[in-house]
Design an enzyme around this catalytic site. Sequence first.
Site, PDB file in Angstrom:
ATOM      1  N   CYS A   1       0.838  -1.202   0.000  1.00 56.61           N
ATOM      2  CA  CYS A   1       0.000   0.000   0.000  1.00 56.61           C
ATOM      3  C   CYS A   1       0.873   1.253   0.000  1.00 56.61           C
ATOM      4  O   CYS A   1       1.988   1.253   0.508  1.00 56.61           O
ATOM      5  CB  CYS A   1      -0.861   0.025   1.246  1.00 56.61           C
TER       6      CYS A   1
ATOM      7  N   ARG B   1       5.767  -0.525  -6.033  1.00 55.67           N
ATOM      8  CA  ARG B   1       5.622  -1.317  -4.820  1.00 55.67           C
ATOM      9  C   ARG B   1       4.592  -2.428  -4.996  1.00 55.67           C
ATOM     10  O   ARG B   1       4.505  -3.323  -4.156  1.00 55.67           O
ATOM     11  CB  ARG B   1       5.199  -0.402  -3.663  1.00 55.67           C
TER      12      ARG B   1
ATOM     13  N   TRP C   1      -2.855  -2.692  -1.502  1.00 47.45           N
ATOM     14  CA  TRP C   1      -2.423  -4.062  -1.718  1.00 47.45           C
ATOM     15  C   TRP C   1      -3.245  -4.900  -0.739  1.00 47.45           C
ATOM     16  O   TRP C   1      -3.049  -4.813   0.463  1.00 47.45           O
ATOM     17  CB  TRP C   1      -0.922  -4.178  -1.450  1.00 47.45           C
TER      18      TRP C   1
ATOM     19  N   ASN D   1      -2.335   2.419   5.639  1.00 45.71           N
ATOM     20  CA  ASN D   1      -1.405   1.311   5.368  1.00 45.71           C
ATOM     21  C   ASN D   1      -1.249   0.520   6.653  1.00 45.71           C
ATOM     22  O   ASN D   1      -1.170   1.114   7.731  1.00 45.71           O
ATOM     23  CB  ASN D   1      -0.010   1.825   4.991  1.00 45.71           C
ATOM     24  N   GLY D   2      -1.126  -0.780   6.557  1.00 51.83           N
ATOM     25  CA  GLY D   2      -0.925  -1.597   7.752  1.00 51.83           C
ATOM     26  C   GLY D   2      -2.117  -2.500   7.987  1.00 51.83           C
ATOM     27  O   GLY D   2      -2.980  -2.656   7.124  1.00 51.83           O
TER      28      GLY D   2
ATOM     29  N   GLU E   1      23.149 -21.070  -6.830  1.00 52.03           N
ATOM     30  CA  GLU E   1      22.831 -19.673  -7.122  1.00 52.03           C
ATOM     31  C   GLU E   1      24.123 -18.853  -7.274  1.00 52.03           C
ATOM     32  O   GLU E   1      24.226 -18.007  -8.158  1.00 52.03           O
ATOM     33  CB  GLU E   1      21.927 -19.117  -6.007  1.00 52.03           C
TER      34      GLU E   1
ATOM     35  N   LYS F   1      25.168 -16.826 -10.639  1.00 51.59           N
ATOM     36  CA  LYS F   1      25.499 -15.383 -10.651  1.00 51.59           C
ATOM     37  C   LYS F   1      26.847 -15.172 -11.322  1.00 51.59           C
ATOM     38  O   LYS F   1      27.003 -14.280 -12.140  1.00 51.59           O
ATOM     39  CB  LYS F   1      25.558 -14.808  -9.227  1.00 51.59           C
TER      40      LYS F   1
ATOM     41  N   GLU G   1      26.686 -15.845 -15.175  1.00 51.49           N
ATOM     42  CA  GLU G   1      25.904 -14.958 -16.042  1.00 51.49           C
ATOM     43  C   GLU G   1      26.493 -13.559 -16.146  1.00 51.49           C
ATOM     44  O   GLU G   1      26.338 -12.917 -17.170  1.00 51.49           O
ATOM     45  CB  GLU G   1      24.423 -14.923 -15.648  1.00 51.49           C
TER      46      GLU G   1
ATOM     47  N   HIS H   1      32.816 -38.125  -6.420  1.00 52.34           N
ATOM     48  CA  HIS H   1      32.183 -38.990  -7.420  1.00 52.34           C
ATOM     49  C   HIS H   1      32.432 -38.476  -8.837  1.00 52.34           C
ATOM     50  O   HIS H   1      31.750 -38.897  -9.765  1.00 52.34           O
ATOM     51  CB  HIS H   1      30.679 -39.112  -7.140  1.00 52.34           C
TER      52      HIS H   1
ATOM     53  N   LYS I   1      15.871  -9.624 -19.087  1.00 53.89           N
ATOM     54  CA  LYS I   1      15.321  -9.617 -17.732  1.00 53.89           C
ATOM     55  C   LYS I   1      14.076 -10.502 -17.628  1.00 53.89           C
ATOM     56  O   LYS I   1      13.955 -11.327 -16.746  1.00 53.89           O
ATOM     57  CB  LYS I   1      14.998  -8.174 -17.311  1.00 53.89           C
TER      58      LYS I   1
HETATM   59  C1  F6R Z   1      19.250 -15.146 -12.970  1.00 55.76           C
HETATM   60  C2  F6R Z   1      17.911 -14.747 -13.363  1.00 55.76           C
HETATM   61  C3  F6R Z   1      17.081 -15.740 -14.104  1.00 55.76           C
HETATM   62  C4  F6R Z   1      15.633 -15.669 -13.633  1.00 55.76           C
HETATM   63  C5  F6R Z   1      14.751 -16.582 -14.505  1.00 55.76           C
HETATM   64  C6  F6R Z   1      13.323 -16.596 -14.029  1.00 55.76           C
HETATM   65  O1  F6R Z   1      19.898 -14.125 -12.273  1.00 55.76           O
HETATM   66  O2  F6R Z   1      17.483 -13.650 -13.132  1.00 55.76           O
HETATM   67  O3  F6R Z   1      17.582 -17.023 -13.960  1.00 55.76           O
HETATM   68  O4  F6R Z   1      15.574 -16.046 -12.302  1.00 55.76           O
HETATM   69  O5  F6R Z   1      14.773 -16.123 -15.821  1.00 55.76           O
HETATM   70  O6  F6R Z   1      12.772 -15.328 -14.052  1.00 55.76           O
HETATM   71  P1  F6R Z   1      11.511 -14.975 -13.188  1.00 55.76           P
HETATM   72  O7  F6R Z   1      11.882 -15.078 -11.759  1.00 55.76           O
HETATM   73  O8  F6R Z   1      11.138 -13.567 -13.588  1.00 55.76           O
HETATM   74  O9  F6R Z   1      10.457 -15.967 -13.564  1.00 55.76           O
END
Ligand code: F6R
Length: 608
Positions: free
Chosen positions: A2, A27, A72, A97-98, A481, A485, A488, A504, A603
């Site tokens: 909110c 938000r 929200w 809000n809250g 993860e 990172k 990529e 193994h 993205k």
């Molecule tokens: C890695 C990354 C991607 C997303 C993947 C899923 O840093 O950002 O591996 O995690 O493409 O994306 P979402 O979470 O938007 O479904």
Amino acid sequence: MCGIVGAVAQRNVVPILLEGLQRLEYRGYDSAGLVVINNAELLRVRSTGRVRDLSEKSADTKGQIGIAHTRWATHGAPSERNAHPHLSRDLIAVVHNGIIENYELLRSRLIAAGYEFTSDTDTEVITHLVHSYYSQGMSLLAATQAAIVELVGAFAIGVVAADNPDQLICARRGSPLLLGVGIEEHFIASDVSALLPVTRRVVYLEEGDVVQVERLSYQIFDASGNPVQRAVQTSEMSNESVSLGNYRHYMQKEIHEQPQALADTLEVACHGHSLSTGLFGADAAAVFAEVDSVLILACGTSYHAGLVARYWLEEIAGIACTVEVASEYRYRTSVANPRALVVVISQSGETADTQAALNHAKSLGHIHTLAICNVAESALVRLCKLRFLTRAGPEIGVASTKAFTTQLVALFLLTLVLAKQRGRLSAEQEQQHLQSLRHLPLATQHVLTLEPLIATLAEQFANKHHALFLGRGMHYPIALEGALKLKEISYIHAEAYPAGELKHGPLALVDSDMPVISVAPNDALLEKLKSNLQEVRARGGELYVFADADTHIAASEGIHVLQMAEHAGYLSPILHTIPLQLLAYYVALQKGTDVDKPRNLAKSVTVE
Ligand code: F6R
């Protein structure tokens, strides 16, 4: 989440309110509304669409004082009747809000006193309460002060009265609110970004503050009702809420935003005395009572969040959990269990593979669906019966950082709620978990102080072509993860293994050119992990160990130790993620890559 905006000026405030709401859009919200006073009348406009729709609907609305809100939904579905502001007998208007925890009690009392409720929200009790005092002849300030004494829970509120076009009252307890100081005009907002077009001079209100805001002046009263002075500060925030500020890249900024993103995500869940199933939607209690297992579907980083959750769900909630890469699940012939809760996790909510996997699950007869997502209005959220919105704010960097850690928080909350429902969580354990969650933003802040050390460490990776990441138990997905990172954004080939799996096969790769990064929490598997690290060291591998302070792993030749704080129990995977994000970031800086837009990646992956 909110958002609140309010204004008292000599000009029409509607454009100011709308611009403010637009700036709070990131938000996440499901409806919006505003009210202004014009000729002793409250003119209210509400919409379940975007702020843009509200803008169109309020084209002819004008007034020099008003309050506005993006909602929200917590109590009551997202609908126009539940959208704020709420009115009492066309005299009092409130935005809030809250969550008001004792609203049911207050509601019964107000109904008995003759008040008619027109929404399902907890907020409406505030509106009628203020009215009940104001109509007895109290000033708007006194009526608001009297009303909030009766509220249990968290709130930031803005209040106006139709017959008092000169004053706006606001108050906060548990939810953020600030006052904007303009030139012969004043504003209120839940987030400074909403006010940047009109002023940067703000007063951050303190817990319990109530403010009488007028065009030319304002007066602040503390929780005991005493007048107080609060400093006016000049906000450093850039006019664009998605601008870089002092950071070099969005990724760095977003790594640093994690304490706030986690606090925002936890805001609704953790300010009460106990966890509510309603966090996941109005039907959650009924759905959770039906389910006997969990099936998580996601891609990339979101998939890694699901892998961590499997450990939590099975260990704490005692519920069977499988986690599948969405792009595989959608084409696999699987045996569906219609009593499973299908959880899709996504930052964007638009990932094509995850959407397709969800649709595939539905076609197999799955009916219980939950989206954990960072974008309220996204497709996945719309497609699921239940939802939990992470409040990471916009994530611009392609490499997901704050979305991941907030997803983990959402999944931990899901675990606790399911554990509670299944009778596997005592009241005492619930309180302990809530306490750890409340501490999490601060603990995250502490981990971020390791940044300079990690930046130095990263220099040793500049000429490497490969790296191995190791973890065990619920930290194995964190190793995955970390490797994702690194690859990529630095383009260094990285693989992650559960440390026990080394011997193994992958141990054959280890030599002095292969950096081995290990996540080393002080958990039940620590001694086993230490043996695995010895196996690496004996083959000349260079070790980089991210170790909890109480692991007693010491640095020596070929072993670089980065000391974390003491072990954080179940929340440890969240904290251990952050140094790996920083490592990838600083290695990428060394390599000179395009950190925020790594080659070949997008993205939101909206194609298969
Ligand atoms: C890695 C990354 C991607 C997303 C993947 C899923 O840093 O950002 O591996 O995690 O493409 O994306 P979402 O979470 O938007 O479904």
